[in-house]
Design an enzyme around this catalytic site. Structure first.
Site, PDB file in Angstrom:
ATOM      1  CG  ASP A 280      -2.550  30.758  -6.005  1.00 24.23           C
ATOM      2  OD1 ASP A 280      -2.960  29.991  -6.871  1.00 24.23           O
ATOM      3  OD2 ASP A 280      -1.348  30.894  -5.708  1.00 24.23           O
TER       4      ASP A 280
ATOM      5  CD  GLU B  25      -0.476  29.079  -8.834  1.00 16.11           C
ATOM      6  OE1 GLU B  25       0.474  28.533  -9.418  1.00 16.11           O
ATOM      7  OE2 GLU B  25      -0.801  28.793  -7.671  1.00 16.11           O
TER       8      GLU B  25
ATOM      9  CD  GLU C 146      -2.926  28.020  -1.621  1.00 10.70           C
ATOM     10  OE1 GLU C 146      -2.560  27.036  -2.260  1.00 10.70           O
ATOM     11  OE2 GLU C 146      -2.167  28.623  -0.831  1.00 10.70           O
TER      12      GLU C 146
END
Ligand SMILES: *[C@@H]1O[C@H](CO)[C@@H](O)[C@H](O)[C@H]1NC(C)=O
Ligand SMILES: *[C@@H]1O[C@H](CO)[C@@H](O)[C@H](O)[C@H]1NC(C)=O
Length: 298
Positions: free
Chosen positions: A107, A105, A109
């Site tokens: 990311d 993953e 955010e």
């Protein structure tokens, strides 16, 4: 149509289809074609004939979407305008993720804040189900006033997170040294808007003010210069002598390294805007920093 014309027609059809198969560009610039809205019960909306997408959050639910395609390597760009005003407690996520319990993953955010207080860009890298590689940054602009481009480059050599073309984080492939690297699990793009007021803003001190709902983030210009994964085959591995040179030109991102401008930008952002770096958090890792933090390359 004469026989010879028919043959020509069929040959050119074949060429065109093998070409489009081989050129690893998947950017229809149309959300109807590129993504599926996956949750939010009407809170996520595709507008302007597919040019714009909005995610919305209220006390009952957030919302989200995902790409229709799976990818194995690519350069992914999205223009995002984040929740304006009081966005404390609210997180907009934009990431790549594979399936299963040993997932990879990558990311982005975006942690909201009170009006006038700075957002934090939170990044993380998971390999084979393990994350704990957070780096956080402030931005050098107000991300709620205009659209800005947030990009993830993922190739066999490294992962690079960029903002408006400026690299802010690099995760190198250090597999030879024993650091797992995402390379064999296809990933999909995901995005969501959700309530994270237990941790997002000042570590959870500032809660979401629901009387300001709905909170809305807006997306446009999704671009994927990427290898599509389908039925166990990467579109970048399909070879055709007729199209390899064209496809090759379009695939420079597959071997792209950080040039000196990129290196400089990385240093500038890390020096001036970095809020948190797991690589310097010796309290958190009393047994020693993660391997990738201790290796100096170049
Ligand atoms: C929100 O603003 C406060 C005060 O300026 C700051 O300490 C914090 O890092 C900001 N961002 C988040 C996401 O908490
Ligand atoms: C929440 O927002 C409303 C409307 O803007 C405001 O009147 C109220 O004071 C806010 N509550 C808190 C706890 O800040």
């Amino acid at each position: 149509m004469s026989d010879s014309k028919m043959v020509l027609f069929i040959v050119s059809l074949f060429l065109i289809s093998s070409l489009s198969h081989n050129i690893a560009v998947i950017a229809n610039d149309n959300f109807y074609q590129d993504v599926d809205i996956t949750w939010g019960n009407g809170r996520a909306m595709i507008l302007k004939h597919g040019k714009l997408l909005t995610l919305s959050l209220d006390q009952a639910s957030g919302s989200g979407f995902q790409s229709k395609n799976d990818f194995i390597y690519g350069k992914f760009d999205m223009k995002i305008k984040l929740v304006p005003g009081n966005s404390a407690g609210v997180v907009t996520a934009y990431y790549l993720r594979s399936q299963g319990s040993m997932w990879d993953e990558l990311d982005f955010e975006f942690l909201g804040n009170l009006s006038g207080e700075p957002y934090i860009v939170h990044t993380n890298v998971y390999t084979q189900g393990n994350g704990n590689r957070e780096q956080q940054f402030y931005l050098w602009f107000d991300p709620t006033a205009k659209f800005h481009t947030y990009s993830i480059l993922w190739n066999p050599g490294h992962v690079v997170f960029s903002v408006d073309g400026k690299p802010i984080r690099e995760f190198k492939n250090l597999e030879p040294l024993g650091v797992p690297y995402p390379k064999s699990q296809p990933m999909r793009i995901y995005s969501s808007l959700w309530n994270a007021d237990d941790w997002a803003t000042r570590g959870g001190l500032v809660k979401t003010n629901w009387s300001e709902a709905p909170f809305i983030s807006t997306f446009r210009d999704f671009g994927a210069n990427a290898c599509v994964w389908s039925n166990g085959v990467s579109s970048c591995n399909v070879t055709s002598s007729n199209s390899s040179s064209i496809a090759g030109d379009r695939r420079e991102w597959l071997s792209q390294e950080l040039d000196s401008t990129g290196q400089k930008s990385l240093k500038w952002v890390q020096k001036k805007y970095m809020v948190y770096n797991y690589c310097t958090d010796t309290k958190r890792f009393p047994e020693g920093l993660p391997l990738e933090c201790t290796v100096t390359t170049k």
